[in-house]
Design a protein around this motif. Structure first.
Motif, PDB file in Angstrom:
ATOM      1  N   THR A   1      36.779  37.730  17.292  1.00 60.09           N
ATOM      2  CA  THR A   1      37.805  38.499  16.569  1.00 60.09           C
ATOM      3  C   THR A   1      37.591  38.432  15.064  1.00 60.09           C
ATOM      4  O   THR A   1      37.387  37.352  14.508  1.00 60.09           O
ATOM      5  CB  THR A   1      39.207  37.934  16.889  1.00 60.09           C
ATOM      6  OG1 THR A   1      39.381  37.957  18.279  1.00 60.09           O
ATOM      7  CG2 THR A   1      40.302  38.749  16.227  1.00 60.09           C
TER       8      THR A   1
ATOM      9  N   CYS B   1      50.742  37.551  15.740  1.00 60.30           N
ATOM     10  CA  CYS B   1      50.980  38.692  16.644  1.00 60.30           C
ATOM     11  C   CYS B   1      49.682  39.192  17.266  1.00 60.30           C
ATOM     12  O   CYS B   1      49.622  39.565  18.433  1.00 60.30           O
ATOM     13  CB  CYS B   1      51.616  39.852  15.890  1.00 60.30           C
ATOM     14  SG  CYS B   1      52.856  39.405  14.676  1.00 60.30           S
ATOM     15  N   LYS B   2      48.602  39.199  16.390  1.00 63.81           N
ATOM     16  CA  LYS B   2      47.344  39.805  16.788  1.00 63.81           C
ATOM     17  C   LYS B   2      46.692  39.114  17.986  1.00 63.81           C
ATOM     18  O   LYS B   2      45.940  39.739  18.723  1.00 63.81           O
ATOM     19  CB  LYS B   2      46.381  39.825  15.601  1.00 63.81           C
ATOM     20  CG  LYS B   2      45.913  38.433  15.183  1.00 63.81           C
ATOM     21  CD  LYS B   2      45.603  38.338  13.715  1.00 63.81           C
ATOM     22  CE  LYS B   2      44.264  38.942  13.355  1.00 63.81           C
ATOM     23  NZ  LYS B   2      43.985  38.698  11.910  1.00 63.81           N
TER      24      LYS B   2
ATOM     25  N   LEU C   1      48.971  40.607  11.806  1.00 59.35           N
ATOM     26  CA  LEU C   1      48.493  41.622  12.748  1.00 59.35           C
ATOM     27  C   LEU C   1      47.036  41.985  12.524  1.00 59.35           C
ATOM     28  O   LEU C   1      46.471  41.737  11.457  1.00 59.35           O
ATOM     29  CB  LEU C   1      49.333  42.893  12.611  1.00 59.35           C
ATOM     30  CG  LEU C   1      50.781  42.806  13.119  1.00 59.35           C
ATOM     31  CD1 LEU C   1      51.673  43.773  12.381  1.00 59.35           C
ATOM     32  CD2 LEU C   1      50.822  43.055  14.620  1.00 59.35           C
ATOM     33  N   ASP C   2      46.458  42.638  13.513  1.00 58.25           N
ATOM     34  CA  ASP C   2      45.113  43.182  13.417  1.00 58.25           C
ATOM     35  C   ASP C   2      45.237  44.639  12.974  1.00 58.25           C
ATOM     36  O   ASP C   2      46.213  45.310  13.313  1.00 58.25           O
ATOM     37  CB  ASP C   2      44.476  43.105  14.812  1.00 58.25           C
ATOM     38  CG  ASP C   2      42.993  43.382  14.772  1.00 58.25           C
ATOM     39  OD1 ASP C   2      42.240  42.407  14.624  1.00 58.25           O
ATOM     40  OD2 ASP C   2      42.603  44.552  14.887  1.00 58.25           O
TER      41      ASP C   2
ATOM     42  N   HIS D   1      48.642  40.780  20.897  1.00 61.96           N
ATOM     43  CA  HIS D   1      48.730  42.237  20.842  1.00 61.96           C
ATOM     44  C   HIS D   1      47.400  42.910  20.489  1.00 61.96           C
ATOM     45  O   HIS D   1      47.278  44.116  20.624  1.00 61.96           O
ATOM     46  CB  HIS D   1      49.839  42.665  19.877  1.00 61.96           C
ATOM     47  CG  HIS D   1      51.215  42.335  20.391  1.00 61.96           C
ATOM     48  ND1 HIS D   1      51.747  42.912  21.522  1.00 61.96           N
ATOM     49  CD2 HIS D   1      52.167  41.461  19.953  1.00 61.96           C
ATOM     50  CE1 HIS D   1      52.965  42.426  21.742  1.00 61.96           C
ATOM     51  NE2 HIS D   1      53.239  41.538  20.809  1.00 61.96           N
ATOM     52  N   ALA D   2      46.415  42.136  20.024  1.00 60.22           N
ATOM     53  CA  ALA D   2      45.084  42.734  19.808  1.00 60.22           C
ATOM     54  C   ALA D   2      44.082  42.091  20.765  1.00 60.22           C
ATOM     55  O   ALA D   2      43.543  42.752  21.637  1.00 60.22           O
ATOM     56  CB  ALA D   2      44.641  42.568  18.368  1.00 60.22           C
ATOM     57  N   ASP D   3      43.870  40.784  20.629  1.00 63.86           N
ATOM     58  CA  ASP D   3      42.870  40.109  21.476  1.00 63.86           C
ATOM     59  C   ASP D   3      43.168  40.293  22.969  1.00 63.86           C
ATOM     60  O   ASP D   3      42.277  40.582  23.755  1.00 63.86           O
ATOM     61  CB  ASP D   3      42.842  38.598  21.177  1.00 63.86           C
ATOM     62  CG  ASP D   3      42.011  38.271  19.931  1.00 63.86           C
ATOM     63  OD1 ASP D   3      41.773  39.199  19.143  1.00 63.86           O
ATOM     64  OD2 ASP D   3      41.630  37.094  19.758  1.00 63.86           O
TER      65      ASP D   3
ATOM     66  N   THR E   1      44.882  32.431  14.693  1.00 67.82           N
ATOM     67  CA  THR E   1      44.565  33.822  14.350  1.00 67.82           C
ATOM     68  C   THR E   1      43.903  34.560  15.500  1.00 67.82           C
ATOM     69  O   THR E   1      43.917  35.784  15.549  1.00 67.82           O
ATOM     70  CB  THR E   1      43.589  33.870  13.155  1.00 67.82           C
ATOM     71  OG1 THR E   1      42.493  33.016  13.465  1.00 67.82           O
ATOM     72  CG2 THR E   1      44.255  33.417  11.886  1.00 67.82           C
ATOM     73  N   ASN E   2      43.274  33.842  16.392  1.00 61.48           N
ATOM     74  CA  ASN E   2      42.530  34.508  17.466  1.00 61.48           C
ATOM     75  C   ASN E   2      42.354  33.596  18.669  1.00 61.48           C
ATOM     76  O   ASN E   2      42.464  32.365  18.555  1.00 61.48           O
ATOM     77  CB  ASN E   2      41.156  34.954  16.960  1.00 61.48           C
ATOM     78  CG  ASN E   2      40.357  33.799  16.386  1.00 61.48           C
ATOM     79  OD1 ASN E   2      40.808  33.115  15.473  1.00 61.48           O
ATOM     80  ND2 ASN E   2      39.178  33.564  16.935  1.00 61.48           N
TER      81      ASN E   2
ATOM     82  N   ASN F   1      46.217  47.088  15.577  1.00 64.44           N
ATOM     83  CA  ASN F   1      47.569  47.142  16.112  1.00 64.44           C
ATOM     84  C   ASN F   1      48.299  48.403  15.642  1.00 64.44           C
ATOM     85  O   ASN F   1      49.118  48.956  16.359  1.00 64.44           O
ATOM     86  CB  ASN F   1      48.386  45.913  15.686  1.00 64.44           C
ATOM     87  CG  ASN F   1      48.019  44.688  16.476  1.00 64.44           C
ATOM     88  OD1 ASN F   1      47.777  43.626  15.921  1.00 64.44           O
ATOM     89  ND2 ASN F   1      47.958  44.819  17.791  1.00 64.44           N
TER      90      ASN F   1
ATOM     91  N   THR G   1      48.983  42.238   7.529  1.00 64.24           N
ATOM     92  CA  THR G   1      47.660  41.862   8.056  1.00 64.24           C
ATOM     93  C   THR G   1      47.509  40.350   8.185  1.00 64.24           C
ATOM     94  O   THR G   1      46.570  39.868   8.809  1.00 64.24           O
ATOM     95  CB  THR G   1      46.525  42.428   7.178  1.00 64.24           C
ATOM     96  OG1 THR G   1      46.793  42.116   5.810  1.00 64.24           O
ATOM     97  CG2 THR G   1      46.410  43.922   7.342  1.00 64.24           C
TER      98      THR G   1
END
Lengths: 136, 183
Positions: free
Chosen positions: B84, A57-58, B115-116, A61-63, B78-79, B119, B112
Motif C-alpha cells: 500500500t 480508514c484506508k 484515507l487513501d 476501506h482501501a486495502d 496505515t496499511n 477512497n 489523506t
C-alpha cells in the motif's frame, strides 16, 4: 392537592413515561443484520470508534475493500474464514479469531442494518423515518 | 439558616455544572444497541475508557480525531497490505458555489492522513475542480462528503467547519490554493 414530596414523585414518574426509548449508540456504530436474525445469531455491532483508534480508514476501506455502506458488503462467515473483510485481521494473528462468535454478534436481535447516530437519522422525525421505511 | 443551605447548594451546583460540561459516553449495556445479556459485555472495551483519554470535541464521538492523530494520542496503522502506498497531500481547495454561506475550504491533508486517494477519487469525486455537482441535498442523502460526514466523520450539523472562509475576507481565486491555509 398533594404534599410536595408526592408531587415531585408523580412528576418524576410522568417524566420517565414521557422519555422515549432511544438507541444511544456511539457515533458511527454500525449494526449489521443481513443474515444474523435468520441464522438465530445476535446481529453484529461494528464500533468504528474502537477500530479507528487502531487503524486508519484506508486500511479497511482501501486495502480490504469495505464499501462505505452499512450492510453493503454482503459479509458472511465463509468469506471471513477465507480471510476476506473482517477475516483479514480477525484470524488470531492481528486480532482475535472467528471462534469468538459472541464478541462480534452482540446486538439486540431484530434491529435493522444501519449506521447509528447519523445526521440523517437525527434530522428526521421518527414518524418520517417510519414512513420512509414502510415505503421501502 | 439560609446561609447554611447555600453552603450545600454551592458545591452541588458546581458539580452539576462540571457534569454538564464534561463529555460522557453511554455504557454498552445502556446504549440500546447491544444486547445486555450478551456474554461480550464486560469483555468489550467501553467507549468511555478509550475516548475519555483523547482530545475532546463537542460532537460525534466527542473526540477530535484529527488532533488525536496529529498529537500522537493514537497511532493507527496505515496499511495491512505491505504494498500500500501512503500519500499525504497538502492541498486546499476553495469552493465558491455555496449560495450566501461562507466558502467551503476542503483541506486534503487531514483527509489523506486517514484515507487513501482511491477512497474518494474518482468514485465519489472526479479529480477536477468544479467537475462535481456537490450540493447539500446530495450530501444529506449520503453522497459526496456525506459518505463519511454525518456517519463517522464529524456530523453535518457542523456547518462552519466546512463553510469556514468568509466571503468578504477571501480575495484569492477559488479552486486549488497556492499556499496551505489549513493547520
Amino acid at each position: 392537592m398533594f404534599k410536595n414530596g408526592k408531587c415531585i414523585f408523580i412528576a418524576f414518574i410522568l417524566s420517565l413515561l414521557a422519555t422515549p426509548i432511544m438507541v444511544a449508540a456511539e457515533y458511527g456504530d454500525v449494526l449489521i443484520n443481513n443474515y444474523s436474525d435468520e441464522a438465530g445469531m445476535r446481529p453484529v455491532v461494528f464500533p468504528h470508534w474502537f477500530h479507528r483508534i487502531r487503524f486508519r480508514c484506508k486500511v479497511c476501506h482501501a486495502d480490504l475493500g469495505f464499501k462505505m455502506e452499512a450492510g453493503g458488503n454482503q459479509i458472511n462467515m465463509l468469506k471471513i474464514i477465507d480471510g476476506e473483510y473482517c477475516g483479514a485481521c480477525h484470524n488470531g494473528e492481528v486480532a482475535w479469531a472467528v471462534e469468538n462468535c459472541d464478541i462480534c454478534h452482540t446486538g439486540k436481535p431484530g434491529q435493522p442494518t444501519q449506521v447509528h447516530q447519523s445526521t440523517a437519522s437525527k434530522l428526521t422525525t421518527t414518524t418520517k423515518r417510519k414512513q420512509a421505511e414502510s415505503v421501502e | 439558616m439560609k446561609f447554611k443551605h447555600s453552603l450545600y447548594i454551592l458545591p452541588l451546583s458546581l458539580s452539576f455544572a462540571l457534569l454538564a460540561a464534561e463529555p460522557s459516553w453511554r455504557t454498552l449495556v445502556e446504549d440500546g444497541l447491544h444486547d445486555p445479556t450478551s456474554p461480550a459485555i464486560g469483555v468489550l472495551q467501553e467507549p468511555a475508557s478509550a475516548l475519555s483519554l483523547l482530545p475532546p470535541d463537542t460532537t460525534g464521538n466527542q473526540v477530535s480525531w484529527i488532533r488525536a492523530l496529529r498529537e500522537g494520542y493514537i497511532e493507527p496503522r496505515t496499511n495491512i497490505l505491505p504494498e500500500t502506498k501512503i500519500e499525504v497531500l497538502d492541498m486546499d481547495i476553495i469552493m465558491e458555489k455555496t449560495g450566501e454561506l461562507s466558502l467551503v475550504m476542503f483541506p486534503h491533508k487531514p483527509h489523506t492522513e486517514w484515507l487513501d486517494c482511491a477512497n474518494c477519487h474518482d468514485k465519489i469525486f472526479v479529480e477536477k475542480v468544479d467537475a462535481n455537482p456537490i450540493n447539500m441535498f446530495a450530501i444529506l442523502s449520503g453522497e459526496y462528503c456525506g459518505q463519511c460526514h454525518g456517519a463517522v466523520a464529524f456530523p453535518l450539523t457542523e456547518c462552519n467547519r466546512c463553510h469556514s472562509v468568509a466571503r468578504s475576507s477571501f480575495t484569492g481565486k477559488p479552486g486549488v490554493q497556492p499556499i496551505s491555509v489549513s493547520d
